[in-house]
Design an enzyme around this catalytic site. Structure first.
Site, PDB file in Angstrom:
ATOM      1  N   GLY A  10     -26.522 -80.714 -99.240  1.00  0.00           N
ATOM      2  CA  GLY A  10     -27.048 -81.987 -98.765  1.00  0.00           C
ATOM      3  C   GLY A  10     -27.608 -81.894 -97.360  1.00  0.00           C
ATOM      4  O   GLY A  10     -27.030 -81.237 -96.498  1.00  0.00           O
ATOM      5  N   ARG A  71     -29.688 -77.551-104.211  1.00  0.00           N
ATOM      6  CA  ARG A  71     -28.427 -77.154-104.852  1.00  0.00           C
ATOM      7  C   ARG A  71     -28.828 -76.286-106.039  1.00  0.00           C
ATOM      8  O   ARG A  71     -29.575 -76.730-106.904  1.00  0.00           O
ATOM      9  CB  ARG A  71     -27.620 -78.369-105.295  1.00  0.00           C
ATOM     10  CG  ARG A  71     -27.033 -79.150-104.112  1.00  0.00           C
ATOM     11  CD  ARG A  71     -26.099 -80.255-104.585  1.00  0.00           C
ATOM     12  NE  ARG A  71     -25.396 -80.856-103.480  1.00  0.00           N
ATOM     13  CZ  ARG A  71     -25.825 -81.914-102.805  1.00  0.00           C
ATOM     14  NH1 ARG A  71     -26.982 -82.470-103.129  1.00  0.00           N
ATOM     15  NH2 ARG A  71     -25.122 -82.417-101.800  1.00  0.00           N
ATOM     16  N   ASP A 102     -19.097 -77.331 -97.679  1.00  0.00           N
ATOM     17  CA  ASP A 102     -18.082 -76.587 -98.420  1.00  0.00           C
ATOM     18  C   ASP A 102     -18.688 -75.754 -99.545  1.00  0.00           C
ATOM     19  O   ASP A 102     -18.388 -74.567 -99.691  1.00  0.00           O
ATOM     20  CB  ASP A 102     -17.048 -77.566 -98.972  1.00  0.00           C
ATOM     21  CG  ASP A 102     -15.969 -76.873 -99.778  1.00  0.00           C
ATOM     22  OD1 ASP A 102     -15.153 -76.168 -99.179  1.00  0.00           O
ATOM     23  OD2 ASP A 102     -15.956 -77.035-101.015  1.00  0.00           O
ATOM     24  N   THR A 125     -22.791 -81.105 -92.630  1.00  0.00           N
ATOM     25  CA  THR A 125     -22.611 -82.043 -93.735  1.00  0.00           C
ATOM     26  C   THR A 125     -22.128 -83.365 -93.172  1.00  0.00           C
ATOM     27  O   THR A 125     -21.265 -83.383 -92.284  1.00  0.00           O
ATOM     28  CB  THR A 125     -21.597 -81.530 -94.778  1.00  0.00           C
ATOM     29  OG1 THR A 125     -21.224 -82.602 -95.648  1.00  0.00           O
ATOM     30  CG2 THR A 125     -20.341 -80.973 -94.124  1.00  0.00           C
ATOM     31  N   ASP A 127     -20.252 -85.301 -94.642  1.00  0.00           N
ATOM     32  CA  ASP A 127     -18.897 -85.549 -95.142  1.00  0.00           C
ATOM     33  C   ASP A 127     -17.813 -85.143 -94.139  1.00  0.00           C
ATOM     34  O   ASP A 127     -16.687 -85.625 -94.224  1.00  0.00           O
ATOM     35  CB  ASP A 127     -18.671 -84.784 -96.446  1.00  0.00           C
ATOM     36  CG  ASP A 127     -19.661 -85.166 -97.533  1.00  0.00           C
ATOM     37  OD1 ASP A 127     -20.236 -86.265 -97.452  1.00  0.00           O
ATOM     38  OD2 ASP A 127     -19.875 -84.357 -98.451  1.00  0.00           O
ATOM     39  N   ASP A 129     -16.037 -82.462 -93.979  1.00  0.00           N
ATOM     40  CA  ASP A 129     -14.878 -82.060 -94.773  1.00  0.00           C
ATOM     41  C   ASP A 129     -14.638 -80.551 -94.765  1.00  0.00           C
ATOM     42  O   ASP A 129     -14.114 -79.992 -95.737  1.00  0.00           O
ATOM     43  CB  ASP A 129     -15.033 -82.553 -96.216  1.00  0.00           C
ATOM     44  CG  ASP A 129     -16.278 -81.993 -96.901  1.00  0.00           C
ATOM     45  OD1 ASP A 129     -17.118 -81.368 -96.216  1.00  0.00           O
ATOM     46  OD2 ASP A 129     -16.416 -82.184 -98.127  1.00  0.00           O
ATOM     47  N   ARG A 171     -18.377 -88.028-101.010  1.00  0.00           N
ATOM     48  CA  ARG A 171     -17.783 -87.415-102.209  1.00  0.00           C
ATOM     49  C   ARG A 171     -16.298 -87.772-102.295  1.00  0.00           C
ATOM     50  O   ARG A 171     -15.939 -88.937-102.272  1.00  0.00           O
ATOM     51  CB  ARG A 171     -18.010 -85.901-102.202  1.00  0.00           C
ATOM     52  CG  ARG A 171     -19.472 -85.477-102.209  1.00  0.00           C
ATOM     53  CD  ARG A 171     -19.604 -83.979-102.311  1.00  0.00           C
ATOM     54  NE  ARG A 171     -18.889 -83.303-101.241  1.00  0.00           N
ATOM     55  CZ  ARG A 171     -18.612 -82.004-101.229  1.00  0.00           C
ATOM     56  NH1 ARG A 171     -18.977 -81.247-102.251  1.00  0.00           N
ATOM     57  NH2 ARG A 171     -17.967 -81.457-100.207  1.00  0.00           N
TER      58      ARG A 171
END
Length: 319
Positions: A10, A71, A102, A125, A127, A129, A171
């Protein structure tokens, strides 16, 4: 030394400032910079091109990534990873800089085990994460995009005495929802990592309504997939007309914030400072400093939300 950069997974604001800094820093160090367009897919297709100052002029304020991303399903097959490796060799690429999250680091882990191409990874990212890391490129801009959206929605919520359920991306990670709920004074925060209690929230809300509360802002992480159920809950259990706003991909865009641009420059500089003497690392930001970590430590660790932030949000989860 020929070094190629790619952005994978992303997109996130801050990738373009990173690309610009990469080119400038390479030339300062007498490295030759290359772009890999379209992420892992582009590596398979051989979309590799030498980069120049002209390529990065005027991109620092732009969101997204000028070298694009992807992706790649083909990456899961070894024959395509071998093609990607041959493309790097044919272009005389000595090392890689990869910006991603990730999934990108897991893809890099497999590729390195097979072909041993030197690399440096940079977390990028929205996120946020990545384990053993507190900041990823793009997250500060995403939080500010959410802040502006929540502020605007509050105007309508207060004007019509409504409940608004605002769904954030991330997510299965609740970082954006958690941080945004605390920072924006929301009344509810629901995330995948914590079991919430709607009965406790109902009791609290009904008491607050008696004391003058006239609208609600609920921030819900997309990973729960319950935004419309919470809308119905507000209407049936709390008695407030409700609306759902799914923020979606606007959270990925926007001009990178000042913090984003500064930290991005430091990420890239740290990566290039170490790519010869200490390669095959992920550059992380932890405890207010940049720390090099082994890729295996990243992919084999579990990301956890900050306990202090979770403590601040307990009331918003009904716990």
């Amino acid at each position: 030394m020929n070094i190629a950069i790619l952005t994978s997974g992303g997109d996130s604001s801050g990738m373009n400032p990173a690309i610009k800094k990469f080119v400038e820093c390479c030339y300062e160090k007498n490295y030759t910079p290359y772009f890999i367009y379209d992420g892992l897919e582009g590596m398979i297709d051989g979309k590799i091109k030498k980069a120049s100052y002209k390529d990065v002029a005027g991109i620092i304020y732009r969101g997204g990534t000028i070298i694009r991303s992807s992706r790649s399903k083909r990456w899961y097959e070894k024959k395509y990873r071998k093609i990607a490796y041959e493309n790097l060799k044919n272009n005389k690429i000595d090392a890689l800089i990869i910006l991603g999250g990730d999934g990108s680091f897991r893809a890099l882990d497999v590729f390195y085990d097979e072909f041993k191409i030197p690399f440096m990874g940079i977390p990028a990212t929205i996120d946020n994460d990545i384990p053993l890391n507190e900041y990823t490129i793009g997250v500060d801009t995403a939080l500010n995009v959410i802040r502006e959206a929540v502020d605007d929605i509050r105007d309508t919520a207060s004007s019509f005495s409504r409940a608004f359920v605002i769904e954030t991306m991330g997510r299965e990670c609740g970082y954006l929802a958690l941080t945004s709920a605390v920072a924006n004074g929301a009344e509810m925060c629901l995330i995948p990592e914590v079991k919430y209690n709607l009965d406790n929230l109902k009791k609290r809300y009904l008491d607050e309504i008696k004391n003058g509360r006239s609208y609600f802002l609920a921030i819900v992480a997309e990973g729960l997939n319950i935004s419309y159920k919470i809308k119905e809950w507000f209407e049936k259990e709390i008695g407030f007309e409700s609306r759902v706003t799914i923020l979606g991909h606007i959270q990925r865009g926007g001009s990178p914030t000042v913090i984003e641009r500064l930290r991005t420059a430091e990420f890239v500089k740290t990566a290039l400072d170490n790519i010869e003497k200490n390669p095959d690392k992920i550059v992380t930001y932890y405890d207010d400093k940049f720390v090099l970590r082994d890729l295996k430590d990243i992919v084999n660790s579990k990301y956890e939300l900050d306990e202090n932030m979770l403590a601040l949000a307990k009331k918003l989860m009904g716990i």
